[in-house]
Every structure is written in C-alpha cells, then in structure tokens.
Design a protein around this motif. Structure first.
Motif, PDB file in Angstrom:
ATOM      1  N   THR A  83       0.773  -1.061   0.107  1.00  0.00           N
ATOM      2  CA  THR A  83      -0.051  -0.203   0.072  1.00  0.00           C
ATOM      3  C   THR A  83       0.828   1.293   0.128  1.00  0.00           C
ATOM      4  O   THR A  83       0.523   2.136  -0.726  1.00  0.00           O
ATOM      5  N   ASP A  86       2.507   1.258  -3.814  1.00  0.00           N
ATOM      6  CA  ASP A  86       1.607   1.151  -5.116  1.00  0.00           C
ATOM      7  C   ASP A  86       0.417   2.124  -4.845  1.00  0.00           C
ATOM      8  O   ASP A  86      -0.619   2.294  -5.911  1.00  0.00           O
ATOM      9  N   GLY A  87       0.118   2.932  -3.539  1.00  0.00           N
ATOM     10  CA  GLY A  87      -0.901   3.686  -3.554  1.00  0.00           C
ATOM     11  C   GLY A  87      -1.096   4.792  -4.508  1.00  0.00           C
ATOM     12  O   GLY A  87       0.077   5.202  -5.184  1.00  0.00           O
ATOM     13  N   ASN A  88      -2.387   5.353  -4.750  1.00  0.00           N
ATOM     14  CA  ASN A  88      -2.386   6.567  -5.441  1.00  0.00           C
ATOM     15  C   ASN A  88      -1.709   7.693  -4.838  1.00  0.00           C
ATOM     16  O   ASN A  88      -1.265   8.977  -5.553  1.00  0.00           O
ATOM     17  N   ILE A  89      -1.800   7.755  -3.491  1.00  0.00           N
ATOM     18  CA  ILE A  89      -1.153   8.820  -2.827  1.00  0.00           C
ATOM     19  C   ILE A  89       0.039   8.405  -1.885  1.00  0.00           C
ATOM     20  O   ILE A  89       0.045   7.645  -1.206  1.00  0.00           O
ATOM     21  N   THR A 109       7.074   6.183   0.058  1.00  0.00           N
ATOM     22  CA  THR A 109       6.838   5.402  -1.284  1.00  0.00           C
ATOM     23  C   THR A 109       8.176   5.264  -2.365  1.00  0.00           C
ATOM     24  O   THR A 109       8.309   4.580  -2.804  1.00  0.00           O
ATOM     25  N   TYR A 151       3.072  12.404 -11.606  1.00  0.00           N
ATOM     26  CA  TYR A 151       1.996  11.635 -12.561  1.00  0.00           C
ATOM     27  C   TYR A 151       1.332  12.673 -13.381  1.00  0.00           C
ATOM     28  O   TYR A 151       0.183  12.249 -13.765  1.00  0.00           O
ATOM     29  N   ARG A 152       1.685  13.753 -13.647  1.00  0.00           N
ATOM     30  CA  ARG A 152       1.074  14.685 -14.211  1.00  0.00           C
ATOM     31  C   ARG A 152       1.611  15.183 -15.632  1.00  0.00           C
ATOM     32  O   ARG A 152       3.221  15.380 -15.420  1.00  0.00           O
ATOM     33  N   HIS A 160       6.843   6.947 -15.636  1.00  0.00           N
ATOM     34  CA  HIS A 160       6.700   5.771 -16.241  1.00  0.00           C
ATOM     35  C   HIS A 160       8.047   5.043 -16.743  1.00  0.00           C
ATOM     36  O   HIS A 160       8.317   3.762 -16.506  1.00  0.00           O
TER      37      HIS A 160
END
Length: 418
Positions: A83, A86-89, A109, A151-152, A160
């Motif tokens: 978590t 790999d979480g979004n936040i 992270t 990620y923007r 990536h």
C-alpha cells in the motif's frame, strides 16, 4: 487503576507535533481515527498563497526512542509495503525524537519503489539531516509536491519510463522511447547540450550504454578528417569506451531511430539557444573567475580513479576526516531534498554503514556501490568537471565538506603531474 502506557503518550505527542507544525504553515491536516489506522496517521493537503492545491500526501508518524538507530532512524515497513509503494497517494514517514523534540522525515513510497517489488527493504530509513521544522518547511513541501506531481503531464511519461528502466530522469533531459518489432523497449537519454547520450535497452537488462553519433555510425562511415571535422569528432570516433551499433546488436531501424534522436535533440538545444558540445557553461571559472557551475553529479564520477585516490589519500592523512565530515553535514541545513532522501535508506543499512566506517585504500575496491555512494555524500559537497583537454587536476575539481589542508593539495598536484 488503569495505567496509560508511555508509548501511547509519546505517539500522540508525535502526531500532535506534526499536525501543529503543518497547520502553523497553513497546510490542511486531517487526522485518521485509530480505528481506521492502517499504516497512516494523517492526510496532508498542501496550501500555496492561501489557495488549496490538489497535492496530497499520507503521513505515518512514529514517536519514541525505539525508532532511533546509530545513523538516524528507521520505521518498519511490516505489512504496509504494497500500500505504501503502490497507492495513489504517496506515503511519508515522520519520526519524532522525544529527547531532542525534533521531527525527521522520509519519503516511504520513493524508497520502496527504488528497491522494486521483489527486493523491498524491511525498514524506511530516515536521515538525521531530514529535519522537518519551520526553517525546512519550504524545501520539504517543494519536494513533496514535486513528487506528487510525477504523474502529471510530461512528468508522468518520464516517471513511467523511469520506473520501467530503473532510472530517474530530470524534466530538462531529452528522453525518447521506441518499441521495436520484438516488443523490446529502447530509451534514448541525453542531457541538454551534451555530446554523448545514454541508451537503455530492455533486451540488455536496462544496462546503461554511453553512445555518440560517431560511435553509433562507426561501421557505416569512414573515420572523420581532423582538418574537416575537428579534433572533438575524431576523439569521439576513436573512443572505444563508447558503444557501437554492433556492440548493442541494434537493427537498422534502431540505428536510424537513435541517429534521429541525436539530430532532433540537438535541434531542440539550438532552438533554446543552448551551446552544443560546449565544455564550459555560464558561471565556469574561465567565464567569470568565480566558483564553477556543476558539470556532472557525484554518481557519474564515482568510478573515476582520480576521485577515489584523492579520497583515500585524505583519509590516510586525516584519520578523523570521515567523522568530521559527517558532523559538518549534520549541521548543513541547506542539503538538497534529493540528497536528504537518498541518505535515509543508505544510513538505515548497518552493512553499508560498517563498510563506510572501514573505508581506506585497502578496502575501497571491495566497497559495494551503495557504500561508496554514502562515503561520497559524507565527504564531498560537489564535483565539478571541466574540459577533457585540461590536466587532470584542473579537469576535476572536488569541493570537500572539510576543506583540504594545503600540504595535501600540493601532494595531489604532484600525483596528477606525475
């Protein structure tokens, strides 16, 4: 009567300290109920100029002496690895030291993703240099928001490709991607204005290979004429340390793609008024007479025998150099957030720390890359690299955390001239 354990008081004091500090800087902090605590204590939404941003992080807070280690602090990953990674936040760990009443942070992270899903560490390393306080809040927020923004837009593409190849790209870099007929990935990576590029190929295990346009076309064209092409072109052509198309087993379409990458990125440099192939930049000693602008980072120069010899020579002459350098670094409030983040996992590994503590001329060749990197971070502020045509002692300039004694500088000059 029921007794409240001291650990609970210290843990709540840690959460309160983090929340209070962030709220004093107008950031929005939402505390997570203990019943819903699955590895995070706080949600933090950053505020800029009284406007709420969309940048959010999760924070795991730890307080107490038991998180302390010889070279900093460590937060156990336990069952939170998936978590946190790999979480979004993204998740940050903050440790509260009850003795010093100070807070220290680490990007959990980022550390977990660096090691990958099959080699995740058991702890998140937190460096003593990663202080979270009023004076460092600006750099902490900037680093956190920059990481959230990975990620923007274009940065999402670089993120990536970086996660795919194990490389961290800078937004200013030229990074191009190609998929061949066998579904193999190639990445062309070149710093603006650089003569050389790095080619990363999934079929070669993502091992980085330095290439130039000349080395790439070595078998396709005759050697350049020095009077026509110049000495630099001839030098690149004859540099056998640069990979050729044959070395990399590139197909015709791959060769043409890499060649087009060189040409298109050089055109982009010209359009941005960069000086192509220059060995100097604005701010170099020969331009201004002042301190030079950095031409290469430490990681690119660790294999340079000159730097290693200079380090071991100083350690032999100054047995307390490492200890003094670490002390100076701990007091340096201006360390870049990227370096602070790198220190955490390195200092959390006792095996690496022991290797660094035993560093000398007889052990340096057996150091693991991570131990050598940590030693460089401890001992050196920056390495500047000038023109290859200069004598070695002028080409490589080391800025030490502890300035060199004049006698050792003279010995270094004699070494490089000999």
């Amino acid at each position: 009567m029921p007794k409240i354990p001291r650990g609970r008081r210290v843990g709540q004091a840690a959460v309160n300290a983090v929340r209070t500090l962030l709220e004093e800087h107008d950031h929005i902090v939402q505390e997570i109920s203990g019943q819903n605590d699955f590895g995070e204590d706080l949600y933090v939404t950053f505020v800029e100029d009284e406007h709420v941003t969309s940048d959010v992080i999760r924070v795991q807070v730890k307080g107490g002496e038991k998180w302390r280690r010889a070279n900093g602090y460590a937060v156990p990953v336990s069952h939170h690895g998936d978590t946190w990674a790999d979480g979004n936040i993204p998740v940050y760990c903050v440790v509260y030291d009850p003795d010093s009443k100070r807070l220290f942070w680490a990007n959990a992270t980022q550390q977990l993703r660096r090691f990958g899903p099959f080699n995740r560490p058991k702890v998140i390393g937190v460096s003593p240099n990663a202080v979270l306080a009023d004076t460092t809040m600006g750099s902490f927020v900037a680093q956190a928001r920059r990481y959230v923004g990975r990620y923007r837009g274009r940065q999402a593409v670089l993120t990536h490709l970086g996660e795919m190849s194990g490389v961290e790209f800078d937004l200013a870099d030229h990074v191009l991607h190609f998929v061949n007929g066998y579904d193999e990935d190639l990445i062309f990576w070149r710093h603006p204005g650089a003569e050389l590029a790095t080619l990363l190929h999934s079929a070669l295990g993502w091992e980085p290979h330095l290439v130039s346009l000349a080395s790439l076309m070595r078998s396709e064209m005759p050697p350049p004429d020095v009077e026509v092409a110049g000495e630099a072109a001839v030098r690149l052509w004859n540099d056998l340390d640069l990979s050729s198309a044959e070395d990399l087993e590139l197909s015709r379409s791959e060769i043409m793609w890499v060649a087009s990458c060189f040409m298109s990125t050089r055109q982009a440099d010209e359009e941005s008024e960069a000086v192509i192939g220059s060995d100097e930049c604005e701010g170099c000693p020969s331009c201004t007479g002042d301190d030079p602008v950095e031409h290469a980072n430490i990681a690119a120069d660790v294999l340079h025998q000159y730097v290693i010899d200079r380090i071991t020579s100083r350690i032999e002459a100054e047995p307390e150099l490492l200890r003094r350098s670490i002390s100076v670094m701990r007091e340096d409030g201006g360390l870049e957030p990227e370096i602070v983040a790198e220190l955490g996992p390195l200092e959390a590994d006792p095996h690496i720390v022991r290797q660094v503590a035993k560093l000398n001329r007889s052990t340096v060749d057996n150091l693991e890359p991570e131990a050598l990197r940590l030693a460089l971070l401890y001992l050196i502020r920056r390495i500047y690299v000038g023109s290859p045509s200069l004598p070695l002692d002028e080409q490589v300039r080391i800025i030490w955390r502890i300035p060199e004694p004049s006698a050792l500088i003279e010995d270094s000059d004699r070494w490089s001239s000999g």
